[in-house]
Design an enzyme around this catalytic site. Structure first.
Site, short mmCIF file in Angstrom:
data_model
loop_
_atom_site.label_atom_id
_atom_site.label_comp_id
_atom_site.label_asym_id
_atom_site.label_seq_id
_atom_site.Cartn_x
_atom_site.Cartn_y
_atom_site.Cartn_z
N GLY A 71 0.32 4.19 -6.08
CA GLY A 71 1.94 5.00 -5.69
C GLY A 71 0.75 4.93 -4.16
O GLY A 71 -0.16 5.14 -4.14
N GLN A 76 0.53 7.09 4.51
CA GLN A 76 -1.00 6.60 3.81
C GLN A 76 -0.73 4.99 4.50
O GLN A 76 -2.15 4.86 5.04
CB GLN A 76 -1.10 6.38 2.71
CG GLN A 76 -1.45 7.60 1.70
CD GLN A 76 -1.21 7.37 0.50
OE1 GLN A 76 -0.51 7.40 -0.02
NE2 GLN A 76 -2.49 7.15 -0.28
N CYS A 118 -7.46 9.56 -4.81
CA CYS A 118 -6.19 8.97 -3.90
C CYS A 118 -6.62 7.34 -3.16
O CYS A 118 -7.42 7.29 -2.29
CB CYS A 118 -5.82 10.20 -3.09
SG CYS A 118 -5.05 9.83 -1.56
N LEU A 119 -5.78 6.98 -2.61
CA LEU A 119 -6.04 5.66 -1.47
C LEU A 119 -6.56 5.83 -0.89
O LEU A 119 -7.54 5.44 0.59
CB LEU A 119 -5.07 4.61 -2.05
CG LEU A 119 -4.59 3.71 -2.92
CD1 LEU A 119 -3.22 2.90 -2.78
CD2 LEU A 119 -5.93 3.10 -3.24
N HIS A 160 2.00 13.28 -7.08
CA HIS A 160 0.48 13.62 -6.00
C HIS A 160 1.60 12.68 -4.49
O HIS A 160 1.23 12.96 -3.68
CB HIS A 160 -0.31 12.17 -6.29
CG HIS A 160 -0.93 11.61 -5.66
ND1 HIS A 160 -2.24 12.28 -6.44
CD2 HIS A 160 -1.25 10.71 -4.08
CE1 HIS A 160 -3.19 11.52 -4.98
NE2 HIS A 160 -2.68 10.83 -4.25
N GLU A 161 2.73 11.58 -4.80
CA GLU A 161 3.45 10.74 -4.08
C GLU A 161 4.21 11.84 -2.58
O GLU A 161 4.22 12.35 -1.69
CB GLU A 161 4.05 10.14 -4.29
CG GLU A 161 2.97 8.62 -4.84
CD GLU A 161 2.22 8.38 -3.73
OE1 GLU A 161 1.77 8.50 -2.92
OE2 GLU A 161 0.63 8.06 -5.36
N HIS A 164 2.17 14.15 -0.94
CA HIS A 164 2.14 13.37 0.48
C HIS A 164 3.39 13.75 1.35
O HIS A 164 2.56 13.98 2.66
CB HIS A 164 1.82 11.45 0.33
CG HIS A 164 0.28 11.63 0.20
ND1 HIS A 164 -0.62 11.53 0.62
CD2 HIS A 164 0.04 11.07 -1.31
CE1 HIS A 164 -2.00 11.60 -0.15
NE2 HIS A 164 -1.54 10.27 -1.51
ZN LIG Z 1 -2.74 9.62 -2.19
#
Ligand SMILES: [Zn+2]
Length: 195
Positions: A71, A76, A118-119, A160-161, A164
């Site tokens: 995701g 991000q 998380c990226l 999660h997204e 964000h």
């Molecule tokens: Zn994330």
């Protein structure tokens, strides 16, 4: 959201390798890391559904696959808008690509405690309780409204997204001790110029 598997190291590239899943014409965005204020502010609603947004969606999928995530939310990549892409198959199934513009969770059910990453916070993971099932209301890349149901990893990725897009990171769902530990380690990495 980052991939669940920890053993999915990309093999070293050789001349005989098949090309990556993403088209070489796609822009691969660098992923913004924890500490950048864009990650902690709510995104603005998407209002223009045009060719540019379609390009952005495809570039975000390519960037997400390149980073081995499941995701990716627009903040991000430094864009403070309510826009995210999700694919829990990691690019293996083109039909699993989900674009979410202005998404909202309209129903949640059950609880699952699972490790999450998380990226934007590479190298750190923690256990987060998320709903087992969610229903999400969103618009697609053309602005058409739709509803989608997610279970387990997909439900987790949606939550999660969407977090964000509200300026919330998974760290905020951790216990204070674990959260402070991760923050301290990141601070140290930053001092060493490694973050
Ligand atoms: Zn994330």
């Amino acid at each position: 959201m980052s991939d669940k598997s920890t053993s999915s190291k990309a093999p070293a590239a050789t001349a005989n390798d098949t090309p990556p899943v993403s088209s070489p014409l796609r822009k691969i965005y660098p992923i913004v890391k924890y500490g950048d204020p864009v990650l902690e502010k709510p995104g603005a609603p998407v209002q223009k559904f045009d060719a540019e947004l379609e390009e952005l969606a495809e570039d975000m999928f390519a960037s997400m696959y390149a980073a081995q995530g499941v995701g990716l939310a627009a903040p991000q990549i430094g864009k403070s808008i309510r826009f995210a892409v999700v694919d829990v198959t990691g690019g293996k199934n083109p039909e699993a690509k989900i674009v979410l513009a202005n998404p909202e969770v309209t129903h949640a059910e059950g609880e699952v405690r699972e490790e999450e990453g998380c990226l934007s916070i590479p190298g750190f993971r923690g256990y987060v309780v998320r709903p087992q099932f969610v229903t999400v209301k969103a618009q697609n890349v053309r602005g058409e409204p739709f509803e989608i149901r997610g279970e387990n990893l997909l439900a987790r990725a949606f939550c999660h997204e969407i977090d964000h897009l509200n300026g919330i990171l998974f760290l905020q769902h951790l216990g204070m001790l674990k959260r402070d530990l991760i923050k301290r380690k990141i601070k140290k990495l930053r001092k060493q110029g490694e973050w």
